[in-house]
Every structure is written in structure tokens, then in C-alpha cells.
Design a protein around this motif. Sequence first.
Motif, PDB file in Angstrom:
ATOM      1  N   LYS A 274      22.306  42.213 -50.941  1.00  0.00           N
ATOM      2  CA  LYS A 274      20.971  42.789 -51.154  1.00  0.00           C
ATOM      3  C   LYS A 274      20.439  42.435 -52.543  1.00  0.00           C
ATOM      4  O   LYS A 274      20.203  43.318 -53.376  1.00  0.00           O
ATOM      5  CB  LYS A 274      20.997  44.295 -50.941  1.00  0.00           C
ATOM      6  CG  LYS A 274      21.361  44.688 -49.505  1.00  0.00           C
ATOM      7  CD  LYS A 274      20.825  46.046 -49.137  1.00  0.00           C
ATOM      8  CE  LYS A 274      20.891  46.334 -47.648  1.00  0.00           C
ATOM      9  NZ  LYS A 274      22.145  45.981 -46.966  1.00  0.00           N
ATOM     10  N   PRO A 275      20.227  41.136 -52.805  1.00  0.00           N
ATOM     11  CA  PRO A 275      19.830  40.721 -54.151  1.00  0.00           C
ATOM     12  C   PRO A 275      18.427  41.196 -54.512  1.00  0.00           C
ATOM     13  O   PRO A 275      17.623  41.489 -53.628  1.00  0.00           O
ATOM     14  CB  PRO A 275      19.861  39.195 -54.068  1.00  0.00           C
ATOM     15  CG  PRO A 275      19.638  38.889 -52.634  1.00  0.00           C
ATOM     16  CD  PRO A 275      20.302  40.001 -51.870  1.00  0.00           C
ATOM     17  N   LYS A 276      18.168  41.266 -55.804  1.00  0.00           N
ATOM     18  CA  LYS A 276      16.827  41.628 -56.254  1.00  0.00           C
ATOM     19  C   LYS A 276      15.858  40.492 -55.931  1.00  0.00           C
ATOM     20  O   LYS A 276      14.723  40.724 -55.542  1.00  0.00           O
ATOM     21  CB  LYS A 276      16.844  41.892 -57.758  1.00  0.00           C
ATOM     22  CG  LYS A 276      15.536  42.434 -58.269  1.00  0.00           C
ATOM     23  CD  LYS A 276      15.737  43.202 -59.566  1.00  0.00           C
ATOM     24  CE  LYS A 276      14.412  43.795 -60.042  1.00  0.00           C
ATOM     25  NZ  LYS A 276      14.495  44.262 -61.433  1.00  0.00           N
ATOM     26  N   ALA A 277      16.340  39.250 -56.108  1.00  0.00           N
ATOM     27  CA  ALA A 277      15.487  38.103 -55.780  1.00  0.00           C
ATOM     28  C   ALA A 277      16.302  37.020 -55.075  1.00  0.00           C
ATOM     29  O   ALA A 277      17.491  36.851 -55.339  1.00  0.00           O
ATOM     30  CB  ALA A 277      14.850  37.528 -57.043  1.00  0.00           C
ATOM     31  N   LEU A 278      15.639  36.314 -54.163  1.00  0.00           N
ATOM     32  CA  LEU A 278      16.236  35.163 -53.496  1.00  0.00           C
ATOM     33  C   LEU A 278      15.339  33.963 -53.778  1.00  0.00           C
ATOM     34  O   LEU A 278      14.126  34.030 -53.579  1.00  0.00           O
ATOM     35  CB  LEU A 278      16.293  35.393 -51.976  1.00  0.00           C
ATOM     36  CG  LEU A 278      16.610  34.130 -51.135  1.00  0.00           C
ATOM     37  CD1 LEU A 278      18.082  33.754 -51.273  1.00  0.00           C
ATOM     38  CD2 LEU A 278      16.270  34.352 -49.657  1.00  0.00           C
TER      39      LEU A 278
ATOM     40  N   LEU B  64      16.147  39.386 -43.266  1.00  0.00           N
ATOM     41  CA  LEU B  64      15.838  40.555 -42.445  1.00  0.00           C
ATOM     42  C   LEU B  64      16.814  41.704 -42.712  1.00  0.00           C
ATOM     43  O   LEU B  64      16.481  42.869 -42.526  1.00  0.00           O
ATOM     44  CB  LEU B  64      15.837  40.180 -40.957  1.00  0.00           C
ATOM     45  CG  LEU B  64      14.627  39.356 -40.505  1.00  0.00           C
ATOM     46  CD1 LEU B  64      14.809  38.875 -39.071  1.00  0.00           C
ATOM     47  CD2 LEU B  64      13.328  40.150 -40.646  1.00  0.00           C
ATOM     48  N   GLY B  65      18.012  41.368 -43.195  1.00  0.00           N
ATOM     49  CA  GLY B  65      18.997  42.406 -43.532  1.00  0.00           C
ATOM     50  C   GLY B  65      18.884  42.866 -44.978  1.00  0.00           C
ATOM     51  O   GLY B  65      19.754  43.587 -45.465  1.00  0.00           O
ATOM     52  N   SER B  66      17.869  42.420 -45.682  1.00  0.00           N
ATOM     53  CA  SER B  66      17.704  42.794 -47.085  1.00  0.00           C
ATOM     54  C   SER B  66      16.216  42.896 -47.432  1.00  0.00           C
ATOM     55  O   SER B  66      15.676  42.089 -48.193  1.00  0.00           O
ATOM     56  CB  SER B  66      18.404  41.749 -47.968  1.00  0.00           C
ATOM     57  OG  SER B  66      18.292  42.097 -49.322  1.00  0.00           O
TER      58      SER B  66
ATOM     59  N   GLU C  65       7.786  33.994 -42.161  1.00  0.00           N
ATOM     60  CA  GLU C  65       7.278  34.541 -40.891  1.00  0.00           C
ATOM     61  C   GLU C  65       7.969  35.853 -40.518  1.00  0.00           C
ATOM     62  O   GLU C  65       9.186  35.891 -40.347  1.00  0.00           O
ATOM     63  CB  GLU C  65       7.539  33.539 -39.755  1.00  0.00           C
ATOM     64  CG  GLU C  65       6.677  32.305 -39.796  1.00  0.00           C
ATOM     65  CD  GLU C  65       5.207  32.632 -39.602  1.00  0.00           C
ATOM     66  OE1 GLU C  65       4.882  33.258 -38.583  1.00  0.00           O
ATOM     67  OE2 GLU C  65       4.403  32.267 -40.488  1.00  0.00           O
ATOM     68  N   GLY C  66       7.197  36.909 -40.404  1.00  0.00           N
ATOM     69  CA  GLY C  66       7.713  38.176 -39.868  1.00  0.00           C
ATOM     70  C   GLY C  66       8.758  38.879 -40.720  1.00  0.00           C
ATOM     71  O   GLY C  66       9.560  39.638 -40.184  1.00  0.00           O
ATOM     72  N   ILE C  67       8.790  38.615 -42.034  1.00  0.00           N
ATOM     73  CA  ILE C  67       9.693  39.397 -42.885  1.00  0.00           C
ATOM     74  C   ILE C  67       8.862  40.425 -43.652  1.00  0.00           C
ATOM     75  O   ILE C  67       7.711  40.152 -43.997  1.00  0.00           O
ATOM     76  CB  ILE C  67      10.507  38.501 -43.867  1.00  0.00           C
ATOM     77  CG1 ILE C  67       9.575  37.648 -44.754  1.00  0.00           C
ATOM     78  CG2 ILE C  67      11.481  37.618 -43.114  1.00  0.00           C
ATOM     79  CD1 ILE C  67      10.284  36.974 -45.920  1.00  0.00           C
ATOM     80  N   PRO C  68       9.437  41.621 -43.883  1.00  0.00           N
ATOM     81  CA  PRO C  68       8.661  42.664 -44.578  1.00  0.00           C
ATOM     82  C   PRO C  68       8.648  42.473 -46.093  1.00  0.00           C
ATOM     83  O   PRO C  68       7.965  43.199 -46.800  1.00  0.00           O
ATOM     84  CB  PRO C  68       9.424  43.941 -44.196  1.00  0.00           C
ATOM     85  CG  PRO C  68      10.834  43.495 -44.010  1.00  0.00           C
ATOM     86  CD  PRO C  68      10.771  42.087 -43.484  1.00  0.00           C
TER      87      PRO C  68
END
Lengths: 241, 463
Positions: free
Chosen positions: B127-131, B159-161, B180-183
Amino acid sequence: MDKIINITELAPGRLSSGGDRGNTLCLIKRIRDRGIEAVYKVVEAEEDADFSSSDIIILGGGSEKARGELLPLLKASGMGEKLRVAVMAGTVIFAVGAGFELLGESIISPEGEKTSALSVLPFDTKEEKNRMTGNGVVFSEELGESIVGFFNHAGRSILHGGVAPLGLITEGSELMPEDKREGLRFKNAFCTYLRGPVLPKNPALADLIIKTAGERKYGAFTLEPLKDDEENNAHNALLRW
Amino acid sequence: MSIRLSLAVTACKILSKTAHILKKAGTAMPGRFALRIAPDMLSRLSKGMEIVVITGTNGKTSACRMMEECFLAAGKEPLTNKSGANLLKGIATDFGLDATLLGRAKSSCAVIECDEAACKTVLPMLKPKALLVTNIFEDQTDRFGDMYKTAEFIREGILGSPETIVCLNADDPVSRLIAEGIPNRVLNFGFGERAASFGGEKPAPELYCRKCGARYNYDYVSYGTLGSFSCPSCGDRSPERVSEVKEIFSLSDSGSEVCLSLGGDERKAHINLPAVYNIYNAAGVACAAMAVGIENSLIVKALGSFKGSFGRMEKLPLGEKGALMCLVKNATGFDRVLDYLSSAADELPEGERLTLCFLLNDKPGDGRDVSWIWDTALEAFGAKSDKIEKIYFSGLRPYDLALRFKYAGFPMEKTEVQKDYDALCSELEQCRTSLFLIPTYSGMMDFRSVIASHCNIAEYWEG
């Protein structure tokens, strides 16, 4: 009269990938190195194509995705019928991977869903869940020698009765078909799953394709031998692997 | 405190020590055991840490070094996976080694290089702060399938983060699919028109919109398939760039001088590693550094001073003038190195020439299919053959390379196949011209060890 071989490639924007460019470069180079003119043109999927002056038609290996995108476009433009006429007239076809699969009667997904293909050549493709990948060697009786390259495909060809494969696999992965039949050889069509690209390091196959096209057009057609040191080294290195 | 976690960390440390003593490069093995003991080890150790994960086809490792320097400039010392083990188990090893025996992370921040396919499992755990996704090109198709599958692996991980800020290459149509389709919040980086025009106009690539199938239009192209694109049919297009390279003033073998706009704040910057593709990496890192709140002045300072990793434009004391080692992994990367070699050839003093040494391998880490060498723009480089003294071909597939060069019009009498690394190294030691080594991944590692024993340089990363 100077000889000319016309090469037509179908939709290379989508189908030519993973080194397929090498096959096209190879045919052009090996024709021109003999002092014969090679004229190259592209036909797009949507086009109202005319293959009457084509001597060799190339379909690249593409990907399953490209195949799915192209199939409706090719069906809409009536490409299947045009290619079928070309095959029956003895035009040489060289097709790899997804380009090969497009030419069959149908493509059956791992889940058993059947999609009709272009029905140019008498075979069906059954896709497996696992891709067959790795270096491969295929023995061709017609050439009297092996063809070397790289396999990376999910499809298995089901050849209709009496249709010959391009050759028999002698080296490949454990996922190779039990009957070891690879590709398809029908009239003047040469189809294979071998990538690599396959033609530059299999000069005998490249020359057979050129010779077939030349003889159909000109009758007597001899190809001067070329200095193939690098070609043979690349070929032999995979034979010994 | 959890006994399992403690046990996992302890196992990790002991196994790593043992591997070190036995001189075995066992970077993934300790993590594999540790994960077996505590499968939730990574999510627990990384909790509360400020993490930047870097993935993408090309430039991951160099971007990690830049990002690490950004943290250092901000006064923080990040945990890194410098050993290059960028799959789940290797990353677990690095977190295990960083932790106390009670199972608490010592570092407060981390810069983690992650393999594209491994993102699917690694991102939900860290669950990184930034990717940061540097780019997505065709690469190792025997492993990834096509590049659209690569994008899907990364998207699934995101999607898991959902809290992660995702930094994407605005100029790469394939990278756009990830959004596409990520929150998640998405920030973009890329080249502006003036920067892209450096080195002249490039041909528009033939790429089709994944949403509607129409061919993309390009307002401008920076290289390969990167540029300002738009779909004439569905309207999909390059988004606004938060981190934008406005202009490239100069390129040299000591780096590049550019103008970088960071959220509208335009600054002159030195990028301390040569070649245009490292300017892209720098823009991506600046984007990720902004996402974790590092000040613009510190970002510019870090980009101007970081040190590259080995094999990536690394200077080595081989031959009379030294050698530059340029790792290549796929056709896009190869073409960028050819661009670099072309400009090196153009800038040579009258009468001087280059010696080149290509190593092509087909081990799993290289991609087992070597077909990609035919997708390179080697024909254009063939025009420089009079500037070339000699070309060596080595590695496991030297004959495929030789054949490719023959097709590109290189005079074969200037080439030599030398498969024996020791003999090759001895020959290159006698080289009197500028020397460039262009290996694929495993060739780089193997040949670098041979050079290390000949020339007395550090073989592995310290620490």
C-alpha cells in the motif's frame, strides 16, 4: 525482360510484431540480392484489396488481441473471399502465428467458444490455456532440413483430412502437440507458428518461398546461391542448442 | 508483537547471512521462507512507512536511484531493494533485513523497484504512498504476453491499494490503460512540445486506441510510441502533465540540461545520467516525489546529483579510454541506446572511431525470445558504420545479432563473434578507441563480473 516479385503484406500495423519485420526484410533482401526486383506494398484490413498482381502475400504473427480486432474488419471488407481466390490461383502465402490462425475455418477458445475465421485454408485452431513457449526445431521433408525458431502461442492447428503440416517438431516444449505436426503446407501457402523471425535464419525456407512464387510467374526460375555465413551460423546455433 | 513475524524476520536474517557466507546470491530465498512463516509479513512491516514503488518496462532501476536521492535530499534515508530482486520474495527479503527482531521496520520510508507482473501481489501488501509507472513497452512477451497484459497486471495491483497516488507517463498510450476504472488520484508526467522536438521531428508511430480501435493521432512524438496523442474517434488523449519537461538544452555524456515544470514552477535542472530516456525517468521521479510532498528545490537538487546503478550508463575502467556500459532489455531501450551512440559518433573528433560490444542472452531474465532485435531501428544506425572501428558480438545468441547487423548493412569484416567472456575482456582491454558495451540483463551481470576480476571494480552492491 527484368523479373519482378510483388510482395503484399496484410495489415502490418497490427499484424507485424515481435520481429515479424525481419521476415519481410528477408524476402525483399534475398530477391534483390539475386538482381531481381522486389516491389513491396501494404494492404490494410478495411481495404477493397486486389491480389491479382501479388506474388507473395505476407501475414505477420501479431497477437491474439490483434487477431480479435482484425477479424471483424477483414470479414467486413470481404478479405476472406479475396484471399481464397488468391490461394486457388496459386499465389504464395506466408503466414505466421495469429496471421496463420486468421486464415483457418474457425478459432475455438479454451472454453470451447467457436468463432468463424476467414476460411481461406482447410484447418481449425483450438486454443489451449497454456502457451507453448521456447526454442523449437521443425523438420521439413520438403526442404530436407530443419527449420529453427521460437514458439510462443496458445493455438493448436487441427488440419483437415489430407492437409500437410509444414513439418514435424523435433525439439520443442513439453506442450507440443502429440502428433508433433507444426504449421501448414497447402498449395502455395506456407504457414507456421515459428517466430524468431523465422526466415532470416532459415534461408532454405525463404528461398523455397521465393522460388515457388518465381516459378509460378515465370516458369523456369533459378536462384543464384548467396553467401549465407551469418544465416547458417544463426541456424546451426539453434540446431545444436 | 507477533511471534510469527519475529520468527519470519529472524529466519530472513539468518538465511541471508548464510547465503552471504556461502557466497550464494540468495536474495529471494530468505524472503521465500519468511513469507511462508508469516504470509502477512510485508503488509505488517510496511505499515506506516512512506513508500514509493517504481515499476514499468524501462528505467525502473535508474528511477529508483533518483527517487532514493530525493528522499536523501529531504533528510530521510529510505530502505531500497538495490540488489535488484524485484519480485515479491526478494522485496520480502529486503523488508525482513530492515526490521528489528521484534518485527518493527527500522526505516521510515522506502523506494522499492517492483517487477510489472509482481505488482498484482506486491501493491496490495505494501500500500505505497505513491506508485510510479515509467512506461510500458513490448518486453519479454514469453513471460508477460503482450504489453496490454502488463498494464492489466499493474492496474489489478492498484485496485488493492486505493489510497496510492498513481504517477503515469502522460505520453504513453499503453500506460493510460492503467488509469481506467481505478479510484486513485492520478498525476501525470511527460514531455512538452519543445522538449519533444529536440533532435528533430520523429515519425508518428502506428498505434491503435484500445477502447475504440481507431489509429491515434500524434501532435508531437518524443520517441518510439511516446508523445502527445489523441484518438480521433473516442477522444482519449494525453492528459495534463503535472511534471513536464519543457525544454532540453543539451545532452552530453555527463548528463542533460533541461527545463522542468513542477506543478507550473519552472526550473532549470541537470539530470545526472546521460540519454533522453533518463530525462523521462527524471520527470517521472519528480512526479512521484511531488506526490510524497518533497519540495521542488530538493527534487531538482537530487536529480542533479544522484548516482546511476551498474550497467545503466555506467563508466567502467576497460580499455585505454574507458568503457560505457548501457543495459538494454527490449527494442525500445535498444533504439534509445542507438540514438545515444549516433550522437556519440557524430561528436567524435576527425579520424576517431567507436568500438561496440553487444551481448545478447536468452535466459528467462532477458526474455527467451530474441526476435525483438528485428524491431530495432538498426538500419538508420547502419549509416554510421564508417565511424565504427569494430563490433564484437557475444552472449548466448551472438549469431542472431551478427545476422541482424548484416541485414542493417554493417560491413561484416568489421565484426567478430567472441563467446568467451574472458578472451573478450582481454581483447577489450587493448581497445584504444571509445568503447561501448551493450548487454542484455544476464549478460550484463555475467560480463560485469568478468570485467570486475580483470579491472578491480566493485562486483556487487554494498550494503
